[in-house]
Design a protein around this motif. Structure first.
Motif, PDB file in Angstrom:
ATOM      1  N   ARG A  32      29.392  52.605  45.907  1.00 55.37           N
ATOM      2  CA  ARG A  32      29.833  53.912  46.374  1.00 55.37           C
ATOM      3  C   ARG A  32      30.130  53.821  47.869  1.00 55.37           C
ATOM      4  N   THR A  33      31.207  54.442  48.266  1.00 51.58           N
ATOM      5  CA  THR A  33      31.525  54.463  49.686  1.00 51.58           C
ATOM      6  C   THR A  33      30.502  55.322  50.431  1.00 51.58           C
ATOM      7  N   PHE A  34      30.400  55.067  51.720  1.00 53.87           N
ATOM      8  CA  PHE A  34      29.550  55.863  52.604  1.00 53.87           C
ATOM      9  C   PHE A  34      30.359  56.131  53.859  1.00 53.87           C
ATOM     10  N   ARG A  35      30.474  57.383  54.218  1.00 54.06           N
ATOM     11  CA  ARG A  35      31.316  57.798  55.337  1.00 54.06           C
ATOM     12  C   ARG A  35      32.733  57.222  55.189  1.00 54.06           C
ATOM     13  N   GLY A  36      33.178  57.206  53.931  1.00 56.17           N
ATOM     14  CA  GLY A  36      34.552  56.829  53.635  1.00 56.17           C
ATOM     15  C   GLY A  36      34.822  55.350  53.572  1.00 56.17           C
ATOM     16  N   ARG A  37      33.773  54.517  53.654  1.00 58.76           N
ATOM     17  CA  ARG A  37      34.026  53.074  53.753  1.00 58.76           C
ATOM     18  C   ARG A  37      33.071  52.264  52.872  1.00 58.76           C
ATOM     19  N   ALA A  38      33.539  51.077  52.508  1.00 60.72           N
ATOM     20  CA  ALA A  38      32.720  50.067  51.838  1.00 60.72           C
ATOM     21  C   ALA A  38      33.214  48.699  52.303  1.00 60.72           C
ATOM     22  N   LEU A  39      32.425  47.685  52.022  1.00 60.15           N
ATOM     23  CA  LEU A  39      32.769  46.326  52.451  1.00 60.15           C
ATOM     24  C   LEU A  39      32.541  45.360  51.304  1.00 60.15           C
ATOM     25  N   ALA A  40      33.533  44.523  51.038  1.00 58.66           N
ATOM     26  CA  ALA A  40      33.400  43.440  50.060  1.00 58.66           C
ATOM     27  C   ALA A  40      33.449  42.114  50.806  1.00 58.66           C
ATOM     28  N   ILE A  41      32.565  41.198  50.439  1.00 59.47           N
ATOM     29  CA  ILE A  41      32.528  39.869  51.039  1.00 59.47           C
ATOM     30  C   ILE A  41      32.792  38.863  49.929  1.00 59.47           C
ATOM     31  N   LEU A  42      33.850  38.075  50.100  1.00 56.79           N
ATOM     32  CA  LEU A  42      34.253  37.090  49.099  1.00 56.79           C
ATOM     33  C   LEU A  42      33.928  35.694  49.595  1.00 56.79           C
ATOM     34  N   ARG A  43      33.591  34.813  48.668  1.00 56.42           N
ATOM     35  CA  ARG A  43      33.265  33.432  49.005  1.00 56.42           C
ATOM     36  C   ARG A  43      34.231  32.493  48.298  1.00 56.42           C
ATOM     37  N   GLY A  44      34.730  31.507  49.048  1.00 54.17           N
ATOM     38  CA  GLY A  44      35.713  30.597  48.495  1.00 54.17           C
ATOM     39  C   GLY A  44      35.138  29.631  47.475  1.00 54.17           C
ATOM     40  N   ARG A  45      36.057  29.144  46.620  1.00 50.50           N
ATOM     41  CA  ARG A  45      35.694  28.098  45.650  1.00 50.50           C
ATOM     42  C   ARG A  45      36.722  26.987  45.710  1.00 50.50           C
ATOM     43  N   GLY A  46      37.084  26.588  46.895  1.00 51.13           N
ATOM     44  CA  GLY A  46      38.126  25.590  47.040  1.00 51.13           C
ATOM     45  C   GLY A  46      39.466  26.238  47.282  1.00 51.13           C
ATOM     46  N   LYS A  47      40.493  25.404  47.406  1.00 52.31           N
ATOM     47  CA  LYS A  47      41.817  25.898  47.755  1.00 52.31           C
ATOM     48  C   LYS A  47      42.386  26.731  46.620  1.00 52.31           C
ATOM     49  N   GLY A  48      42.950  27.882  46.978  1.00 49.87           N
ATOM     50  CA  GLY A  48      43.561  28.748  45.987  1.00 49.87           C
ATOM     51  C   GLY A  48      43.653  30.167  46.495  1.00 49.87           C
ATOM     52  N   THR A  49      44.247  31.033  45.693  1.00 50.62           N
ATOM     53  CA  THR A  49      44.465  32.427  46.066  1.00 50.62           C
ATOM     54  C   THR A  49      43.611  33.335  45.198  1.00 50.62           C
ATOM     55  N   LEU A  50      43.013  34.307  45.845  1.00 53.51           N
ATOM     56  CA  LEU A  50      42.192  35.302  45.159  1.00 53.51           C
ATOM     57  C   LEU A  50      42.841  36.664  45.353  1.00 53.51           C
ATOM     58  N   ARG A  51      43.069  37.383  44.264  1.00 56.84           N
ATOM     59  CA  ARG A  51      43.630  38.733  44.327  1.00 56.84           C
ATOM     60  C   ARG A  51      42.535  39.731  44.000  1.00 56.84           C
ATOM     61  N   ILE A  52      42.440  40.762  44.839  1.00 60.18           N
ATOM     62  CA  ILE A  52      41.409  41.780  44.678  1.00 60.18           C
ATOM     63  C   ILE A  52      42.078  43.140  44.568  1.00 60.18           C
ATOM     64  N   THR A  53      41.711  43.898  43.556  1.00 64.44           N
ATOM     65  CA  THR A  53      42.223  45.252  43.381  1.00 64.44           C
ATOM     66  C   THR A  53      41.055  46.222  43.429  1.00 64.44           C
ATOM     67  N   ALA A  54      41.193  47.260  44.258  1.00 63.31           N
ATOM     68  CA  ALA A  54      40.158  48.280  44.390  1.00 63.31           C
ATOM     69  C   ALA A  54      40.614  49.558  43.701  1.00 63.31           C
ATOM     70  N   ASN A  55      39.723  50.132  42.869  1.00 65.79           N
ATOM     71  CA  ASN A  55      40.037  51.333  42.112  1.00 65.79           C
ATOM     72  C   ASN A  55      38.964  52.394  42.313  1.00 65.79           C
ATOM     73  N   SER A  56      39.372  53.650  42.277  1.00 60.94           N
ATOM     74  CA  SER A  56      38.446  54.775  42.283  1.00 60.94           C
ATOM     75  C   SER A  56      39.097  55.904  41.484  1.00 60.94           C
ATOM     76  N   PRO A  57      38.349  56.566  40.609  1.00 56.44           N
ATOM     77  CA  PRO A  57      38.944  57.609  39.757  1.00 56.44           C
ATOM     78  C   PRO A  57      39.689  58.662  40.572  1.00 56.44           C
TER      79      PRO A  57
END
Length: 810
Positions: free
Chosen positions: A773-798
């Motif tokens: 859940r966001t707090f004061r309008g914000r949230a933070l995601a921290i991603l960790r690599g698994r070697g060379k490549g591209t990661l796509r992230i999609t954020a959704n909220s109803p």
């Protein structure tokens, strides 16, 4: 970089053959098997660990969800029944086991092989092939293990580590497990550079050159060996070099022409190379960063670096990395230090334990001064199972574990031997102060010894010639300060100038301060040269000491007291919140420290029949917001911070308030402004001229999510972290300043979610799940690599438009 073989359960990591050896700092973090809980025979080589999950270090099990957490008292990693209660943020410790397979067949059969742990919390036992080979009882100091006697040179080896974090042993969140990196060293057996055996200090500057004193300690038979030492500048050129015959301890002086000096504003670093040679062949080599600088302290000028007076604009920090728990990632350390530097901080205090190697080296690179601290308790406990139970037997190990690895870090300016130590002014306490200070000086005679002191300083005493600090024999001092070079004062604002009149020889600083005193300390720094500066408690929010800076609304007529119990889980006393965003106290500090000519906040209106309450370590519940639906026409408390002498408040272009400021206002104007949607503007004046303006706008309804990726560090593989800021914004892209709503992430590609959450100081859910859940309008995601490549992230909220981002890991 030395590659490691696959980490699947059925395979062993093989230390691959390398063109030259010895090899130091071989990464040893990948492919550990982990079990949360105890059991039988976990240390045995033949134990079947195939069902254990694989983890890559650093690893902290206390931020992982409570196993089987289905009770109403459990939320993600938080449990209301945790033995540490609010002190540890209602997280769980317990026991955990780690196991790792590896091979060393490609290395010389007479090589010495050591494993180096930068930190394990708390008590650890290390086993190799079923044999106990080492252990440690302090959760923050590095230690090494000689694996050589029990290695299988041809086949598989199994290292197992048992970790126990039990009882009430800490006053803050410590985490659990192997939370700092592990490396492996392959060394010559006959003669080698001792662990942390190279010490380098800048002796003096003269005639455009710097003289660097070096001491190198060796282990083994030194006959026929020599030491070659070089300083390599940032362009890769040899700036200075020395060569000398080897002995048990080798002393050298290098002369560096036209040195590039290190300071917080210009953190120039050299690479210090130490080679041990025999028959002109390198048999051992150590490389370290090194900054050329001289730090001086005196009551007439305060602290100077390379002759330039610098005031400490500091903050205390605990060792956790927010949503990541205690895990010590270089990318996390760099982000934290970068954020603090952006807010004007030039120093941190590692409260109340030695910092990780990665944090120290980050401070070196980015130009952040540091006070390293050893203890929160000596012989008398604060918590029933804290380090006091081991202090008498292991204190020397802790002092060595703090000083030796860090004495070449340019960022470290003082050594602290303790914080708010109980019974420090007793006869036994004074004796320990003397022992600890002398032990530090024996390892590093160049930096002052300090401690964080609260309350009264104890009875007056006089040290004799055989025990006193240099030049102070026969001088009247206090029990708590008599063997300290630079006393640190915790929450003693009113004592600093008063005590200076009776102790003009003292150079002091505020080792802990309340946020509300920011303008007082800024003024004191300006007028008192002997006062070095302050260390705010704290620079950034942290897990544990739950609700230390809490705010609340209490019923009219009730006592002005509030106990921040469950579900409070973080301290909420930082200038920056848990995910790195500015809080109201930071906006005020921007003005006190000269980063901004004017800032503005609004006090959250108290519900009918209540009054606002703020803890000592807190700040009033203010927001940089002009969204107060339901309060139309009601006067809100608007606070404007400025060094100016007059402020005006304008609502939708009309003046609605004005105030002339004097010194007694401490750069703060409070104006009642009736709420109406639109634009609230603050204008600051000084000597008849406008020096700054700032605005708050009424933000529209939530329309979409916005995902933004912070710049990547360029690190590779599992060392790489990526930070994604997720905000709830209106149709014009403005963040809703007080919005809370669910957000879910979908990931596809190369990488994984390391942590996901918000700055909310009350437990709201898992830190490992793909939803929060966001707090004061914000949230933070921290991603960790698994070697060379591209990661796509999609954020959704109803009900909101989704947003996505791509991360290209190297």
């Amino acid at each position: 970089m030395l590659p490691m073989a696959g980490v699947a359960a059925a395979r062993s990591s093989t230390l691959a053959k390398h063109a030259s050896w010895p090899l130091r700092d071989i990464p040893f973090d990948d492919g550990w098997k982990f079990h949360r809980g105890g059991g039988d025979d976990f240390e045995q080589a033949g134990f079947d660990d195939s069902s254990w999950p694989i983890v890559d270090l650093p690893h902290d099990w206390s931020v992982e969800d409570v196993p089987g957490g289905v009770e109403p008292s459990q939320i993600g990693p938080f449990d209301e029944r945790a033995i540490g209660k609010g002190a540890t943020g209602f997280t769980l410790g317990g026991e955990g086991w780690y196991r790792k397979r590896f091979r060393v067949a490609d290395y010389a059969p007479d090589s010495r092989i050591e494993l180096a742990f930068d930190g394990i919390y708390l008590e650890s036992e290390v086993f190799l092939n079923g044999r106990a080979v080492a252990g440690n009882v302090h959760g923050y100091i590095p230690f090494t293990v000689d694996l050589t006697p029990y290695l299988d040179r041809k086949g598989d080896n199994i290292v197992a580590v048992r970790v126990r974090n039990q009882g009430r042993n800490t006053r803050w969140y410590a985490g659990s497990g192997i939370y700092r990196p592990v490396t492996l060293d392959v060394l010559p057996s006959r003669c080698r550079i001792a662990r942390w055996g190279v010490a380098a200090w800048t002796r003096r500057f003269a005639d455009g050159h710097a003289e660097i004193d070096l001491t190198t300690a060796l282990s083994g038979d030194t006959a026929g060996h020599e030491i070659v030492t070089r300083l390599i500048d940032g362009d890769g050129r040899t700036a200075a070099q020395g060569r000398v015959a080897a002995s048990g301890v080798v002393r050298q002086t290098l002369t560096l022409q036209g040195p590039r000096l290190w300071s917080p504003d210009h953190p120039n670093l050299y690479r210090l190379e130490t080679e041990l040679r025999r028959d002109d062949k390198v048999v051992d080599k150590l490389e370290q960063p090194f900054g050329v600088r001289i730090v001086t302290f005196d009551p007439a000028r305060g602290m100077a670096i390379n002759g330039e007076v610098i005031k400490l604009r500091g903050g205390c920090v605990h060792h956790d990395n927010g949503l990541l728990g205690a895990c010590a990632f270089r990318d996390a350390d760099e982000r934290r230090i970068r954020l603090l530097k952006q807010r004007g901080f030039n120093a941190i205090r590692s409260s109340h334990n030695p910092a990780s190697r990665s944090l120290r080296e980050t401070c070196d690179r980015l130009g952040m001064l540091m006070i390293e601290e050893a203890f929160d308790a000596w012989h008398e406990h604060k918590e029933p199972q804290d380090f006091s139970i081991h202090f008498r037997e292991h204190w020397e190990n802790v002092i060595a574990g703090m000083v030796l690895p860090a004495r070449n870090n340019a960022s470290v300016i003082m050594w602290s031997i303790g914080n708010e130590i109980p019974l420090r002014a007793s006869d036994e306490g004074v004796e320990w102060e003397w022992k600890l200070a002398n032990a530090v000086k024996a390892l590093d005679p160049t930096r002052p010894v300090t401690a964080g002191l609260n309350g009264v300083l104890g009875q007056e005493m006089i040290a004799g010639a055989d025990t006193a600090r240099s030049g102070l024999a026969g001088k009247v001092d206090n029990a708590s300060t008599i063997f300290l070079d630079v006393p640190g004062y915790n929450y003693r604002l009113d004592e600093i100038e008063r005590e200076h009149s009776s102790h003009p020889e003292r150079v002091v600083y505020a080792s802990e301060t309340f946020a509300r005193e920011v303008f007082d300390y800024a003024a004191l720094m300006d007028r008192a040269p002997y006062f070095l500066g302050e260390f705010l408690w704290t620079a950034m929010d942290y897990i544990g000491e739950a609700g230390l800076g809490a705010t609340a609304f209490l019923k009219n007529g009730s006592p002005p007291y509030y106990f921040a119990a469950w579900p409070w889980i973080n301290a909420w006393c930082g200038d920056l919140d848990l995910i790195g965003c500015q809080k109201a106290s930071s906006l005020a500090r921007d003005v006190a420290w000269g980063l901004s000519p004017v800032t503005m906040t609004v006090q959250r209106p108290a519900p009918e029949g209540t009054f606002p309450w703020t803890a000592n370590w807190g700040w009033p519940d203010e927001l940089a917001s002009w969204n107060w639906e339901g309060h139309e026409g009601k006067a809100l408390k608007v606070r404007i911070y400025t060094p100016g002498d007059k402020v005006q408040a304008l609502l939708n272009g009309q003046v609605v308030g004005e105030k002339v400021l004097t010194a007694g206002d401490k750069m703060t104007a409070e104006l009642p402004v009736p709420y109406a949607a639109g634009t609230l503007e603050a204008v600051a004046w000084k000597n008849g001229k406008v020096i700054g303006r700032t605005q708050l706008e009424t933000v529209g309804e939530a329309a979409s999510l916005r995902v933004s990726v912070e710049p990547l560090s360029g690190r590779r593989g599992r060392d790489a972290l990526a930070y994604l800021n997720i905000a709830v914004v209106d149709a014009r892209g403005r963040v809703l300043p007080d919005d809370m709503r669910p957000v879910t992430l979908a990931l596809a590609g190369s990488g994984e979610l390391a942590a996901f959450g918000s700055a909310n100081p009350q437990a709201v859910g898992s830190l490992k799940a793909n939803h929060t859940r966001t707090f004061r309008g914000r949230a933070l995601a921290i991603l960790r690599g698994r070697g060379k490549g591209t990661l796509r992230i999609t954020a959704n909220s109803p009900g909101l438009r989704a947003d996505d981002a791509k991360i290209a890991f190297e």
